[in-house]
Scaffold this motif. Sequence first.
Motif, short mmCIF file in Angstrom:
data_model
loop_
_atom_site.label_atom_id
_atom_site.label_comp_id
_atom_site.label_asym_id
_atom_site.label_seq_id
_atom_site.Cartn_x
_atom_site.Cartn_y
_atom_site.Cartn_z
N LEU A 107 37.28 43.50 39.25
CA LEU A 107 36.05 43.14 39.95
C LEU A 107 36.35 42.74 41.38
O LEU A 107 37.35 42.08 41.68
N CYS A 108 35.44 43.09 42.26
CA CYS A 108 35.56 42.76 43.68
C CYS A 108 35.40 41.25 43.85
O CYS A 108 34.43 40.67 43.38
N ARG A 109 36.34 40.60 44.53
CA ARG A 109 36.30 39.14 44.73
C ARG A 109 35.05 38.71 45.49
O ARG A 109 34.40 37.73 45.12
N GLU A 110 34.75 39.44 46.55
CA GLU A 110 33.60 39.05 47.38
C GLU A 110 32.30 39.15 46.59
O GLU A 110 31.44 38.26 46.68
N CYS A 111 32.15 40.23 45.85
CA CYS A 111 30.91 40.40 45.07
C CYS A 111 30.82 39.37 43.94
O CYS A 111 29.73 38.88 43.65
N VAL A 112 31.96 39.02 43.33
CA VAL A 112 31.96 38.00 42.27
C VAL A 112 31.47 36.68 42.85
O VAL A 112 30.64 35.99 42.25
#
Length: 163
Positions: A107-112
């Motif tokens: 999972l993308c860190r920024e989106c999480v």
Amino acid sequence: RLSLPAKQLRRTLQFLEEEQLVKHELVDDLAMGGSQNTKFWYIDYNHTVHVIRLRIHLLQQKLQAAELRARSSSLYLCPGYNSKTCNGRYNETDAQQIVDPETGLFLCRECVRAYANHPNPPNKKDYTLKLVDNQKELKSAMDNMRRVRVQLSSKLDMQSQPL
């Protein structure tokens, strides 16, 4: 003598000297009754062969490094990266560190972080990292290496044939 104008011949010789393929020697014509210094151009074959070998070696190193980089680089992008909603671009090592423990997805860190406190977060598949295909870069690097090998092997084959 080459059938080139004197100006173009001097320019060509100057270029070859900058590339270290030819050398020149200044001879003082004044001592022999002449009116100027004269440049005599020559090829130092030993030096020229070493320069060419060095360039071939450096070219091969550069191509091998490009091939290694293409083989070893796996790039993962967040779907939001293309739409510029996040900067989710990760290499293989980073992507392995951000695995979601519940689903096992990258999972993308920024989106999480962006969707952590969101009342209606999108589906996790919408910000799951996707592996970018670098097949074109790898094929290009391998083709370049193959071309250099073929060209060098044909030159070596011509040298080994008896006259």
